[in-house]
Design a protein around this motif. Structure first.
Motif, PDB file in Angstrom:
ATOM      1  N   ASN A 195      77.179  -0.929  26.914  1.00 57.54           N
ATOM      2  CA  ASN A 195      77.249   0.508  26.614  1.00 57.54           C
ATOM      3  C   ASN A 195      78.476   0.849  25.787  1.00 57.54           C
ATOM      4  O   ASN A 195      78.401   1.618  24.823  1.00 57.54           O
ATOM      5  CB  ASN A 195      77.257   1.329  27.907  1.00 57.54           C
ATOM      6  CG  ASN A 195      75.928   1.292  28.621  1.00 57.54           C
ATOM      7  OD1 ASN A 195      74.906   0.897  28.056  1.00 57.54           O
ATOM      8  ND2 ASN A 195      75.928   1.675  29.877  1.00 57.54           N
ATOM      9  N   ARG A 196      79.632   0.274  26.171  1.00 58.82           N
ATOM     10  CA  ARG A 196      80.857   0.536  25.399  1.00 58.82           C
ATOM     11  C   ARG A 196      80.734   0.027  23.973  1.00 58.82           C
ATOM     12  O   ARG A 196      81.200   0.672  23.030  1.00 58.82           O
ATOM     13  CB  ARG A 196      82.063  -0.092  26.076  1.00 58.82           C
ATOM     14  CG  ARG A 196      82.632   0.797  27.165  1.00 58.82           C
ATOM     15  CD  ARG A 196      83.903   0.241  27.688  1.00 58.82           C
ATOM     16  NE  ARG A 196      83.497  -0.684  28.748  1.00 58.82           N
ATOM     17  CZ  ARG A 196      84.297  -1.425  29.459  1.00 58.82           C
ATOM     18  NH1 ARG A 196      85.588  -1.384  29.237  1.00 58.82           N
ATOM     19  NH2 ARG A 196      83.856  -2.212  30.397  1.00 58.82           N
ATOM     20  N   GLN A 197      80.111  -1.135  23.800  1.00 57.85           N
ATOM     21  CA  GLN A 197      79.927  -1.690  22.459  1.00 57.85           C
ATOM     22  C   GLN A 197      79.015  -0.794  21.625  1.00 57.85           C
ATOM     23  O   GLN A 197      79.253  -0.593  20.444  1.00 57.85           O
ATOM     24  CB  GLN A 197      79.351  -3.105  22.546  1.00 57.85           C
ATOM     25  CG  GLN A 197      79.327  -3.825  21.231  1.00 57.85           C
ATOM     26  CD  GLN A 197      80.712  -4.110  20.699  1.00 57.85           C
ATOM     27  OE1 GLN A 197      81.618  -4.433  21.442  1.00 57.85           O
ATOM     28  NE2 GLN A 197      80.892  -4.004  19.405  1.00 57.85           N
ATOM     29  N   GLU A 237      82.572   5.016   8.959  1.00 59.20           N
ATOM     30  CA  GLU A 237      82.193   4.323   7.717  1.00 59.20           C
ATOM     31  C   GLU A 237      81.696   5.325   6.683  1.00 59.20           C
ATOM     32  O   GLU A 237      81.979   5.204   5.495  1.00 59.20           O
ATOM     33  CB  GLU A 237      81.107   3.290   8.024  1.00 59.20           C
ATOM     34  CG  GLU A 237      80.523   2.605   6.818  1.00 59.20           C
ATOM     35  CD  GLU A 237      81.464   1.614   6.160  1.00 59.20           C
ATOM     36  OE1 GLU A 237      81.244   1.319   4.968  1.00 59.20           O
ATOM     37  OE2 GLU A 237      82.408   1.147   6.805  1.00 59.20           O
ATOM     38  N   ASN A 238      80.963   6.326   7.125  1.00 58.25           N
ATOM     39  CA  ASN A 238      80.355   7.297   6.219  1.00 58.25           C
ATOM     40  C   ASN A 238      81.113   8.620   6.143  1.00 58.25           C
ATOM     41  O   ASN A 238      80.622   9.577   5.550  1.00 58.25           O
ATOM     42  CB  ASN A 238      78.911   7.562   6.644  1.00 58.25           C
ATOM     43  CG  ASN A 238      78.082   6.298   6.573  1.00 58.25           C
ATOM     44  OD1 ASN A 238      78.113   5.580   5.581  1.00 58.25           O
ATOM     45  ND2 ASN A 238      77.357   6.001   7.639  1.00 58.25           N
ATOM     46  N   LEU A 239      82.293   8.674   6.742  1.00 55.53           N
ATOM     47  CA  LEU A 239      83.083   9.902   6.730  1.00 55.53           C
ATOM     48  C   LEU A 239      83.579  10.191   5.305  1.00 55.53           C
ATOM     49  O   LEU A 239      84.257   9.368   4.697  1.00 55.53           O
ATOM     50  CB  LEU A 239      84.277   9.768   7.675  1.00 55.53           C
ATOM     51  CG  LEU A 239      85.162  11.000   7.835  1.00 55.53           C
ATOM     52  CD1 LEU A 239      84.386  12.134   8.489  1.00 55.53           C
ATOM     53  CD2 LEU A 239      86.374  10.657   8.666  1.00 55.53           C
ATOM     54  N   ARG A 281      80.588   4.915  16.654  1.00 55.74           N
ATOM     55  CA  ARG A 281      81.840   5.459  16.126  1.00 55.74           C
ATOM     56  C   ARG A 281      82.159   4.828  14.770  1.00 55.74           C
ATOM     57  O   ARG A 281      82.560   5.511  13.832  1.00 55.74           O
ATOM     58  CB  ARG A 281      82.975   5.208  17.109  1.00 55.74           C
ATOM     59  CG  ARG A 281      84.293   5.827  16.681  1.00 55.74           C
ATOM     60  CD  ARG A 281      85.413   5.573  17.683  1.00 55.74           C
ATOM     61  NE  ARG A 281      85.082   6.109  18.982  1.00 55.74           N
ATOM     62  CZ  ARG A 281      85.138   5.423  20.124  1.00 55.74           C
ATOM     63  NH1 ARG A 281      85.542   4.166  20.122  1.00 55.74           N
ATOM     64  NH2 ARG A 281      84.835   5.982  21.267  1.00 55.74           N
ATOM     65  N   HIS A 282      81.964   3.518  14.680  1.00 57.64           N
ATOM     66  CA  HIS A 282      82.235   2.817  13.429  1.00 57.64           C
ATOM     67  C   HIS A 282      81.315   3.335  12.317  1.00 57.64           C
ATOM     68  O   HIS A 282      81.766   3.562  11.191  1.00 57.64           O
ATOM     69  CB  HIS A 282      82.051   1.314  13.607  1.00 57.64           C
ATOM     70  CG  HIS A 282      82.242   0.542  12.353  1.00 57.64           C
ATOM     71  ND1 HIS A 282      83.481   0.328  11.799  1.00 57.64           N
ATOM     72  CD2 HIS A 282      81.354  -0.041  11.516  1.00 57.64           C
ATOM     73  CE1 HIS A 282      83.350  -0.361  10.686  1.00 57.64           C
ATOM     74  NE2 HIS A 282      82.069  -0.599  10.494  1.00 57.64           N
TER      75      HIS A 282
END
Length: 131
Positions: free
Chosen positions: A54-56, A67-69, A62-63
């Motif tokens: 779940n954490r992964q 990445e697309n921010l 989030r990544h």
């Protein structure tokens, strides 16, 4: 305790749990037994490591977001506290459109990306309009 809670314990295996429940956890057919062993192993892994999985998954989401921010076109990289002159010059010259593009630029370190992200979250340092 529920069976899932018991199986989360490192000293308890799926096979041992099934044996304790009904005593007939192994099939006589070799191929069927092999397939069942594989299923049992996957069930055990999934239950024991669900928290990590779940954490992964959250980390992957989030990544992908970062990445697309989009980076604002008007961002003034000189105002990003802590950036090296080299990184500042590279970012100013190339003007990446997203944080992901910036992170893949030669010489732009993960620390520089973190500084840039903090800067973006604060919403400061945009170029002021020309007079």
């Amino acid at each position: 305790y529920s069976l899932v809670d018991l199986l989360k314990r490192p000293e308890i295996s799926y096979d041992a749990l099934m044996q304790a429940l009904d005593g007939r956890w192994k099939s006589q057919d070799e191929e069927e037994s092999f397939i069942q062993d594989q299923i049992n192993e996957q069930v055990e892994i999934r239950i024991k490591y669900q928290g990590y999985i779940n954490r992964q998954a959250i980390e992957i989401e989030r990544h992908a977001y970062y990445e697309n921010l989009d980076l604002p076109e008007e961002i003034d990289y000189q105002q990003v506290t802590g950036l090296s002159n080299e990184v500042e010059q590279k970012l100013s010259a190339f003007r990446p459109k997203t944080l992901g593009q910036a992170s893949r630029m030669s010489g732009v370190t993960p620390a520089a990306i973190s500084l840039l992200l903090v800067h973006l979250k604060r919403g400061v340092g945009r170029k002021s309009p020309s007079l």
